[in-house]
Design an enzyme around this catalytic site. Structure first.
Site, mmCIF file in Angstrom:
data_model
loop_
_atom_site.group_PDB
_atom_site.id
_atom_site.type_symbol
_atom_site.label_atom_id
_atom_site.label_comp_id
_atom_site.label_asym_id
_atom_site.label_seq_id
_atom_site.Cartn_x
_atom_site.Cartn_y
_atom_site.Cartn_z
ATOM 1 N N GLU A 1 63.303 25.800 71.103
ATOM 2 C CA GLU A 1 64.332 26.506 71.019
ATOM 3 C C GLU A 1 64.747 26.925 69.543
ATOM 4 O OE1 GLU A 1 64.656 28.255 73.458
ATOM 5 O OE2 GLU A 1 63.470 26.968 74.999
ATOM 6 N N CYS B 1 73.166 31.018 68.981
ATOM 7 C CA CYS B 1 71.339 31.088 68.463
ATOM 8 C C CYS B 1 71.394 32.846 69.197
ATOM 9 C CB CYS B 1 70.825 30.733 69.547
ATOM 10 S SG CYS B 1 71.078 30.126 70.614
#
Ligand code: NAD
Length: 512
Positions: free
Chosen positions: A247, A281
């Site tokens: 990720e 993010c």
């Protein structure tokens, strides 16, 4: 802990790192960097503990998660204080992103995980269903290595850890060296919740510890962090043939269509860019706005930015940059943009009134794709706004990136928004919302292109901590196999008749 400085150590001793507050610069602690021997010892303990845990029922494991949720509710202030000391984020953000999201994830998987992990009876297709039965069993993998970043210092350690545990694995967790105490809270939480010994070890350290964990012989790596480290971790997992999810970073676009509700869109741009001081993010890293509404939209953004309070105590909206290296990246992106013709309508400097690592909420216009701020992940409180002439141009600009984590679209036309979302090469898309997919556990979450490999959360994510083992059972006790030999031309002819019937006739196609 924002500033991470090596401390001199003697040969043969573990390396040590000194940690300082991002808000004040004061020294707040030190950690030892655990080495390959420490990781190997933790793995041995985990290997011994895991088989008995895998034998427990889902309900027993779920009870541990429910107890953990209660501990988190009861001790939320204590946990928040640790996160705030290390990150300098506003209390509200710690409550939302770390505590609320943590309680929600623990409760969600405790309640719903059973139906995701229960073995499935599946009906086979066509004629096969009359001959065989299929079950799919979700077996724990063994020991999972979780490596997490600093920007969601508690939740990004907790979420993969709890999913790996509830699926029957043991976990070795290596949180970021920038926020080690927030990562350690995950260990404290499960200890208080009565997780049996040995199933979870929190390792402290930096790249040395992370690399040792990746090479230690675990059964899966769940990695969250930067693209550069993700590539190294992915290559090491590939070499060892162990599964991993990566990720990674993003450069998320926001598209503001001509028909958008401008107040909501402007609010969305501000939240998307400045929440967690932009160190999110899925934060909004670049805005594309329709030409016709660009001036009105930008004015509304500026009005809202002017009201944001940046601070280090009491009530404030925008907190610190978690560590000094990130602040340098942010400054370099903004100065690159300004040197190439961008115009700063707000911010574009460190906050002169605060002594810690504070960068003012920044809005840039006149930006283009030659600038770092439109190409590389800035990961800070910077909102560049670029205009587009038509929706084709918006799609092309949004997709002009090596990243593909998430995107958000603002429009009053839901159907048009969905059609537009499908054209974006982004791991997830939100319509009329900042990117919140990580917080919706039903949504598989993961990036495309350089933003990652694999997905976490929900059915896909939870099952990703298992091996889906199909068990195929012959309904006739093996008689068909017993008839396999000898091969004869009579059998071949019968097989050909069957093929013609099944795949060459309407009746056969209907049957299969
Ligand atoms: P990073 O890659 O520097 O570090 C992440 C973790 O990896 C840390 O624990 C670090 O100690 C460890 N590490 C460093 N080198 C290693 C190595 N060689 N082998 C194994 N582990 C190693 O990332 P960061 O700066 O901590 O985090 C910020 C990045 O994370 C940003 O790019 C952000 O977008 C990304 N991120 C992505 C998601 C997502 O879900 N996609 C979520 C949060 C953050």
């Amino acid at each position: 802990m924002a500033i991470v400085t090596p401390i001199d150590t003697l040969p043969g001793q573990r390396r040590r790192l000194c940690l300082s507050s991002p808000a004040t610069g004061e020294t707040i602690g030190a950690i030892e960097v655990q080495n390959a021997d420490d990781v190997a010892a933790a793995l041995e303990v985990a290997r011994k503990a895991q088989p008995a845990w895998a034998e427990t029922s889902f309900e027993q494991r779920a009870r541990v998660m429910q107890r953990a949720a209660r501990v988190l509710v009861d001790r939320q202030d204590e946990f928040i204080d640790v996160v705030l000391r290390e990150s300098g984020k506003p209390r509200t953000e710690a409550l939302m992103m770390e505590i609320f999201a943590g309680c929600d994830a623990l409760t969600y998987y405790a309640k719903r995980g059973g139906s995701i992990l229960r073995s499935d009876k599946r009906t086979l297709h066509g004629m096969m269903r009359f001959m065989k039965q299929l079950r799919v069993v979700y077996q724990p993998l063994g020991v999972v290595g979780v490596i997490s970043p600093w920007n969601g210092p508690f939740i990004l350690s907790l979420n993969p850890t709890l999913q790996a545990l509830i699926a029957g694995n043991a976990v070795l967790l290596k949180p970021s060296e920038v926020t080690p105490s927030s990562g350690a809270l995950v260990g404290e939480l499960f200890e208080a919740a009565g997780l049996p010994d040995g199933l979870l070890t929190v390792l402290t350290g930096d790249a040395e510890t992370g690399a040792a964990l990746v090479e230690a012989g675990v059964d899966k790596i769940s990695f969250t962090g930067s693209v550069a480290t993700g590539r190294t971790v992915g290559a090491a997992c590939g070499r060892q043939l162990i599964p991993c999810t990566l990720e990674l970073g993003g450069k998320d676009p926001m598209i503001v269509c001509e028909d958008a509700n401008l107040d909501n869109a402007a609010a969305g741009a501000v939240v998307g860019a400045f929440m967690n001081a932009g160190q999110y993010c899925c934060g909004t890293e670049r805005v594309y706005v329709a030409n016709e509404i660009a001036d009105a939209f930008t004015s509304k953004v500026i009005e809202r930015v002017a009201k944001l309070r940046q601070g280090d105590s009491g009530e404030f909206d925008v907190g610190a940059i978690f560590w000094d290296r990130q602040l340098e990246i942010i400054e370099s992106h903004v100065s690159d943009a300004l040197s190439k013709g961008a115009v700063a309508l707000a911010g574009a400097r460190r906050n002169p009134n605060l002594s810690g690592l504070y960068y003012e909420p920044t809005v840039l216009t006149q930006v283009n794709h030659d600038m770092l701020v439109m190409r590389d992940e800035t990961f800070g409180p910077v909102l560049p706004i670029m205009r587009f002439n038509d929706i084709e141009e918006a799609v092309s600009l949004a997709n002009q990136t090596t990243y593909g984590l998430a995107a958000n679209i603002w429009t009053q036309d839901k159907r048009g928004g969905i059609a537009l979302a499908k054209r974006l090469k982004a791991g997830s898309v939100c319509i009329n919302d900042v990117t919140m997919t990580y917080g919706a556990p039903e949504a598989p979450f993961g990036g495309r292109k350089s933003s990652g490999v694999g997905q976490v959360n929900g059915v896909i994510g939870l099952r990703g901590f298992t091996h889906a083992q199909p068990i195929l059972i012959d309904r006739f006790g093996g008689r068909q196999t017993a008839d396999t030999y000898p091969y004869t031309s009579k059998k071949n002819a019968a097989m050909q008749r069957l093929i013609r019937l099944l795949f060459g006739t309407p009746l056969g196609r209907w049957l299969s």
